[in-house]
Enzyme design. Structure first.
Site: not given
Lengths: 840, 99
Positions: B8-10, B16
């Site tokens: 998961a990324c911003p 991701t």
């Protein structure tokens, strides 16, 4: 005495232009005409532009005209017509201001490295200009040079009158020689001030009764009006003080010879002119071929100087006074009229950044120019002609310049207003044939006389009515005035030999009205034949669909009418039984009312069944936000104010007609206009193009050598490709993401990305620098490829996100990266990317 | 080894998926079995089932934001790293698992 009450309609308030229009009408009559603002209780002589302007009248103010004198009836009729037909359109072609927000602009990191001085201000005119600073020598305020004392009143009066005469003739010459209609208009407004009775009489009184020297009298009078203007609520009116001071200086020059002002006329070099204030006439004295930009103190967005700068395409920024003083003469400057700032002594990196910006602006204006000459079509190729609404032949030029494909509405009544006798056949012929000729084959639709009840003419005895909008107007009085109408029809028939003219009948409710016009047209043609005057043999006769009755009767009306045009303003007002000018009704007058959309759908359906051409010429037609609904209706033409044409054409090319049809169906099922408006906003923000990548989004071998340049270049490609509304906004989002942690993958590849409201369509753009360069991390391999991903803020679970996820995954594979980095040309890069997106 | 992972990324657009691909690729090379759940802009994809989690010996969170439905992994050893580490240095990450 008679009174006319009205609500002031213009957003910019009662400024010089509408005031001089009102004054022109008043001057035709002997009656005394007083203007009264009910909100602030100020009064003005309606013949004095200055007093009118000084009344500080803003949009929505309750106003009243009090007319008394021998010809008050005729004056009242002319003024009613003016208030209804002319005044609301007075600002239609005002160039739009650039971002007025004045918010703090975000800047890329490159601007914040301390090497360059950045002075934030306000954009007055768009564009980028760079050159050395030139400080303009200002004229001294003249009247101070004259001590008050006993003077020869006669001599002073003569001095003043001669000065006025000379200045008037100067201004007249300037107005006639300036090509640009805005510039000429400003000169005419100045002419209005100098011949303004309020202004003149005050000066004369000061000279004659108080024995003031002419110069002092001028100064005090200017100060008097400037005071009341400064008190005004409207920024626009406050900015008119500049115009007054401009005139005072010019008048002073005429009275006492040249002042200390030395207009800038560089011998060879170009320059950016700096001035604490710059009046419109001073701007006109500058050599525009060498003028690269303007840096001004305390000049507002709607000042005439700013309007002129926009008209002449001179980038201009206004700075706070202290910031302006920090710039030294001959310092190198970049004037950024896009973001509204000035860079002092830019370093090479910043210069490169601005070269990119200039290149984008150049390409964008080339795109617009190309667009102008192209037929208006939707993304899937459906034609929807875009035409202009005009009220006089002076508006023909701007219409064609903006790319109009025809004139969808020529309001012929403007020819009939403000005069004691109707225009004759020859006079009308001259006007209509000028329109026909300038069309060069493009259709020009002339609406026949639309007058009555509310808008009266001295030579047309129509009864005073309780409810003029539901009364004896437009086609309804034609039967009683056959000569007046036949005269107009004869002029149109004759002019139609010089181009493609059509006739449109206003306010039709019954079939008999169209038949009547046809009979009058036949009679007019017969009269011309008898007089052996050449004329068109056949003319198309269309009708305005502006009453609900007509809207439900097109099958029958179509038997007599060749085409239809929806007059959305009146149709909406009659359909919702809501007066658009009544502020109390609030949001009731709302074109997005689902019931109104259903009515429009019904109109379009009937027109199709009757096999008749259908246009729209109301305000709704010119708003790009409404365009999806109008394309969904399947109209043949939209006609709007000239300035709106490029925006609507651009938007049209992004829309697909089948999606718009579905949108319209859903909108018609909404419960209220808010729901429609939200649905429309979502739609407008959504992805509109099928492909995530396109050849124009790829650039190889670019000179970019910093992340700042690369990100800017990619964002610009997306803006030029129509994928992104505002490249600067995307740049900001991408940089904010980059600052969380750099997107350099460590394989010679960076993938900056962002999710933003400004993105219209999920897209990727790719760039390969000529020489690899360091991204943000220190110990990383230099990047050889930069791939930027842009996704709309609202994107959720859509197909394109899957494609981008797939692409991201493939980037983890060296063979894919190498294929991208070694591909020989744009086409090969495109092939590699497309293969990846297709999943092969 | 049987490994499960969540990425998961911003913005949930790119990292991701890059991390997921990198973990899968490296695990395969090292002879591990792996299933990676992505929590990106399209929501949870390739979701780990109760069976997946029960069968796993170890979990990797390669995430720069909070992992959703974290309670599913309460009884499992979890190694948490940033997304970037999984992308740039997956080999080092896997060598940590062995210890």
């Amino acid at each position: 005495m008679m009174e006319i009450t009205f609500t002031f309609p213009l957003a910019n308030g009662l400024h010089a232009r509408p005031a001089s229009l009102l004054q022109e009408v008043c001057q035709r009559f002997a009656a005394a005409i007083r203007f009264h603002n009910g909100r602030n209780r100020r009064r003005a002589d309606a013949r004095s532009v200055l007093e009118l302007v000084a009344s500080g009248t803003a949009a929505g103010d309750p106003c009243c005209l009090e007319i008394s004198g021998p010809d008050e009836k005729a004056a009242g009729q002319a003024l009613r017509a003016f208030l209804l037909r002319v005044l609301p359109h007075a600002d239609d072609n005002l160039p739009p201001p650039v971002s007025a927000s004045g918010q703090k602009v975000w800047l890329p990191p490159l601007f914040q490295n301390g090497a360059v001085r950045i002075l934030p201000g306000r954009a007055l005119a768009p564009g980028i200009g760079s050159a050395r600073a030139v400080r303009l020598q200002k004229a001294r305020i003249l009247p101070r040079r004259f001590a008050a004392g006993k003077r020869d009143v006669k001599k002073e009066l003569q001095l003043f009158r001669e000065g006025c005469r000379e200045l008037e003739s100067d201004l007249r010459k300037k107005a006639a020689s300036l090509q640009d209609p805005n510039a000429a208009g400003i000169m005419r407004a100045h002419l209005g001030i100098i011949s303004d009775p309020g202004f003149r009489n005050r000066i004369i009184e000061l000279i004659a009764k108080k024995q003031k020297p002419a110069g002092v009298a001028i100064g005090e009078t200017v100060a008097h009006f400037a005071r009341s203007l400064r008190r005004s609520q409207s920024v626009y009116l406050r900015e008119r003080v500049d115009d007054l001071q401009d005139l005072a200086t010019q008048l002073g020059e005429k009275l006492y010879g040249r002042s200390a002002a030395r207009p800038w006329r560089p011998s060879s070099k170009s320059g950016v002119v700096m001035a604490a204030a710059l009046t419109p006439s001073e701007l006109l004295t500058l050599d525009r071929r060498r003028l690269r930009g303007l840096v001004l103190g305390g000049v507002g967005l709607t000042s005439h100087t700013a309007i002129l700068a926009r008209s002449f395409h001179i980038p201009a920024v206004s700075l706070p006074q202290q910031a302006l003083e920090k710039i030294k003469s001959a310092e190198e400057l970049i004037v950024d009229g896009q973001r509204g700032l000035v860079c002092v002594k830019p370093d090479p990196a910043l210069k490169r950044y601005y070269r990119l910006e200039e290149m984008k602006l150049r390409l964008r204006s080339r795109q617009l120019a190309r667009l102008k000459n192209e037929a208006a079509r939707s993304a899937d190729g459906r034609k929807l002609a875009i035409a202009a609404n005009i009220g006089s032949t002076a508006e023909l030029g701007p219409a064609w310049k903006n790319g109009a494909e025809g004139i969808g509405l020529f309001r012929s009544e403007t020819l009939f207003l403000e005069r004691a006798t109707p225009p004759g056949e020859d006079e009308q012929f001259a006007v209509y044939s000028e329109a026909a000729r300038s069309g060069k084959g493009r259709p020009v639709i002339i609406r026949t006389l639309d007058i009555g009840g509310d808008k009266r003419l001295p030579y047309l005895p129509l009864p005073q009515e309780e409810n003029p909008f539901l009364g004896y107007r437009a086609v309804r009085f034609y039967a009683e005035q056959p000569e007046l109408i036949k005269c107009q029809l004869r002029a149109i028939l004759r002019a139609a030999r010089h181009g493609s003219l059509k006739i449109m009948v206003p306010m039709v409710t019954v079939l008999e009205e169209v038949r009547l016009v046809r009979r009058l047209l036949d009679a007019a043609a017969a009269e011309l034949r008898e007089r052996k005057i050449s004329h068109a043999e056949r003319m198309e006769v269309g009708i305005m669909v502006e009453t609900p009755a007509a809207a439900f009767f097109l099958d029958q009306l179509g038997r007599e009418a060749d085409f239809f045009s929806i007059g959305s303003n009146d149709l909406l007002q009659y359909f919702l039984a809501a007066d658009r000018g009544n502020a109390r009704l609030g949001d009731l007058y709302e074109p997005l009312h689902p019931a109104f959309l259903r009515l429009l759908f019904q109109v379009a359906d009937q027109a199709r069944k009757a096999k008749r051409w259908l246009g729209m010429c109301g305000e709704m037609a010119g708003d790009p936000a409404f365009l999806p609904l109008l394309l969904g209706l399947g109209l043949d033409e939209l006609s709007m104010a000239s300035g709106q044409i490029p925006g609507v054409k651009t938007r049209l090319r992004q829309l697909k007609s089948d999606e718009c049809r579905q949108l319209l169906q859903r909108a018609m099922q909404c419960a209220n206009s808010q729901e429609v408006s939200e649905m429309l906003r979502d739609f407008n923000n959504r992805f509109l193009d099928a492909d995530v990548i396109a050849p124009e989004l790829i650039r190889l071998d670019t000179p970019s050598r910093t992340p700042d340049e690369a990100i800017k270049e990619l964002c610009d490609l997306l803006e030029l490709g129509g994928r992104v509304e505002d490249a600067h906004a995307l740049e900001e989002v991408v940089w904010r993401r980059e600052q969380v942690y750099a997107t350099d993958l460590g394989f010679g590849f960076a993938i900056p990305h962002g999710k933003a409201a400004t993105v219209r369509a999920s897209s990727i753009a790719f760039l390969r620098p000529r020489r690899p360069f360091q991204w943000l991390g220190k110990n990383m391999a230099p990047v050889r490829g930069v791939l930027l991903i842009a996704v709309p803020a609202t994107a959720k679970g859509e197909e394109h996100l899957k494609l981008i996820a797939r692409l991201s995954r493939r980037l983890m594979h060296e063979d894919f990266r190498e294929a991208l980095l070694s591909a020989r040309d744009t086409d090969s890069v495109l092939t590699v990317l497309r293969q990846c997106l297709r999943g092969s | 080894m049987r490994i499960i992972a969540v990425t998961a990324c911003p913005t949930g657009i790119a990292h991701t998926y890059m991390a997921a691909e990198q973990l899968e690729k490296t695990a395969r090379q090292l002879g591990h079995q792996i299933k990676v759940e992505t929590q990106g802009a399209m929501g949870i994809e390739n979701e780990l089932s109760v069976e997946d989690i029960r069968a796993a010996e170890l979990a990797i969170f390669a995430a720069d934001i909070a992992v959703q439905k974290r309670e599913r992994f309460d009884n499992l050893k979890v190694i948490e790293v940033g997304v970037q580490e999984a992308i740039k240095n997956p080999a080092a990450l896997f060598s940590r698992l062995a210890k």
